[in-house]
Enzyme design. Structure first.
Site, mmCIF file in Angstrom:
data_model
loop_
_atom_site.group_PDB
_atom_site.id
_atom_site.type_symbol
_atom_site.label_atom_id
_atom_site.label_comp_id
_atom_site.label_asym_id
_atom_site.label_seq_id
_atom_site.Cartn_x
_atom_site.Cartn_y
_atom_site.Cartn_z
ATOM 1 N N GLY A 92 -6.117 -3.911 5.816
ATOM 2 C CA GLY A 92 -4.731 -4.174 6.172
ATOM 3 C C GLY A 92 -4.555 -4.414 7.662
ATOM 4 N NE ARG B 195 -7.055 -4.045 1.474
ATOM 5 C CZ ARG B 195 -5.874 -4.383 1.982
ATOM 6 N NH1 ARG B 195 -5.420 -5.619 1.815
ATOM 7 N NH2 ARG B 195 -5.147 -3.495 2.642
ATOM 8 C CG ASP C 80 -10.992 5.517 4.593
ATOM 9 O OD1 ASP C 80 -10.540 4.416 4.250
ATOM 10 O OD2 ASP C 80 -10.595 6.588 4.109
ATOM 11 C CB THR D 163 -4.507 2.125 8.713
ATOM 12 O OG1 THR D 163 -3.599 2.281 7.614
ATOM 13 C CG2 THR D 163 -5.032 3.499 9.102
ATOM 14 C CG ASP E 222 -1.344 3.277 5.058
ATOM 15 O OD1 ASP E 222 -0.194 2.810 5.100
ATOM 16 O OD2 ASP E 222 -2.262 2.777 4.388
ATOM 17 C CG ASP F 247 -4.469 6.653 5.181
ATOM 18 O OD1 ASP F 247 -4.974 5.960 6.091
ATOM 19 O OD2 ASP F 247 -4.371 6.254 4.012
ATOM 20 N NE ARG G 83 -4.221 3.585 1.960
ATOM 21 C CZ ARG G 83 -5.516 3.599 2.223
ATOM 22 N NH1 ARG G 83 -6.342 2.794 1.570
ATOM 23 N NH2 ARG G 83 -6.010 4.412 3.142
ATOM 24 C CD GLN H 54 7.251 0.152 6.084
ATOM 25 O OE1 GLN H 54 7.067 1.350 6.204
ATOM 26 N NE2 GLN H 54 7.278 -0.431 4.895
#
Length: 325
Positions: free
Chosen positions: A10, A71, A102, A125, A127, A129, A171, A256
């Protein structure tokens, strides 16, 4: 000596500033920088080009990634990794900087084990995360986009005595929703990490409405979409039918990921890229991720990053507990 940079997975604001710093810093150290277009897929397809100052001029203010991303399922097959390695050899490249998450780091770690191509991963990212780092590139810009959107939606909700349900990305991680709810003054925050009681929340909101509240802001993480009652549409229905207030939903989506990178993301991108290059030049064998914790940059192994699932720190979760009861 030649070093290449690629972006994988992403996209996020902050990638372009990191790419620009990578190119400029390499030139300052008399190293030839290369750009790999279209991520791991481009590495397999050989879309690798020498970078110039012109390639990165005017990139600091642009969101996304100008060298594009992808991806790649093919990269997890040895025959395609071998093709990718041969493509790097054609240009004399034996060092890579990768901006991603990751999954991207695991891919390059296998690449390192197969062919000895050194790399440093920069966590990128919205996220936020990735285990082992408090901050990932792009999250600050994403939070500011959510803040701006939430403030705007609140204005119109207040004008009509409505509730609004705003869905953020992330996510399975509720970081964006949590921080946004706290900093935007939301009345409700629904994230996967915290248990909530809609009956208690509904009772509180009804009481607040009786006492003069004119609108309600509810921020929900997309990771809650698997839960029928507390996904975005379910919350709209609940607010209208149980709480008794007209409600509108706003799903922010990929907005976003875009937008001008904030000053903080630009600065962090520059520092990430600089320290990553220094590290890969200093170590004969390098397969690390650069992380940021307690205002310090550190380098950790891929095994460490993959050893645990990221968890939002307790102090942040505690700040949001009043929004779930």
């Amino acid at each position: 000596m030649a070093i290449a940079i690629l972006t994988s997975g992403g996209d996020c604001a902050g990638m372009n500033p990191a790419i620009k710093q990578f190119v400029d810093y390499c030139f300052s150290k008399n190293i030839q920088p290369y750009l790999i277009y279209d991520g791991l897929e481009g590495l397999i397809d050989g879309d690798i080009k020498k970078a110039s100052y012109e390639d990165v001029a005017g990139m600091m203010h642009q969101g996304g990634t100008m060298i594009r991303s992808s991806r790649s399922k093919r990269f997890f097959e040895y025959e395609y990794r071998k093709i990718a390695y041969e493509n790097l050899q054609k240009h004399g490249i034996d060092k890579l900087i990768i901006l991603g998450g990751d999954g991207s780091f695991r891919a390059l770690d296998q690449f390192y084990k197969d062919f000895g191509v050194n790399f440093v991963g920069i966590p990128s990212t919205i996220d936020n995360d990735i285990f082992g780092t408090e901050y990932c590139l792009g999250v600050d810009t994403a939070l500011n986009i959510i803040r701006e959107a939430t403030d705007a939606v609140r204005d119109t909700s207040a004008s009509f005595k409505r509730a609004c349900v705003i869905e953020t990305m992330g996510r399975d991680c509720g970081y964006l929703a949590l921080v946004s709810a706290i900093t935007c003054g939301a009345e409700v925050c629904i994230i996967p990490e915290l248990e909530y009681d809609l009956d208690k929340i509904g009772k509180r909101l009804k009481e607040e409405l009786k006492n003069g509240r004119k609108y309600i802001v509810c921020i929900v993480a997309e990771g809650c979409n698997s839960q029928v009652c507390t996904n975005t549409n379910g919350l709209v229905k609940w607010l209208e039918e149980d709480v008794g207030i007209e409600t509108r939903a706003t799903i922010l989506g990929h907005v976003q990921r875009g937008g001008n990178p904030t000053v903080y993301d630009r600065l962090m991108a520059s520092e990430f890229a600089t320290y990553a290059i220094d590290k890969i030049l200093d170590d004969e064998k390098c397969n690390h991720v650069i992380v940021y914790n307690k205002s310090e940059f550190q380098f950790v192994s891929i095994d460490y990053v993959n050893s645990q699932k990221y968890e939002i720190k307790k102090e942040l979760l505690d700040l949001a507990r009043r929004l779930i009861n």
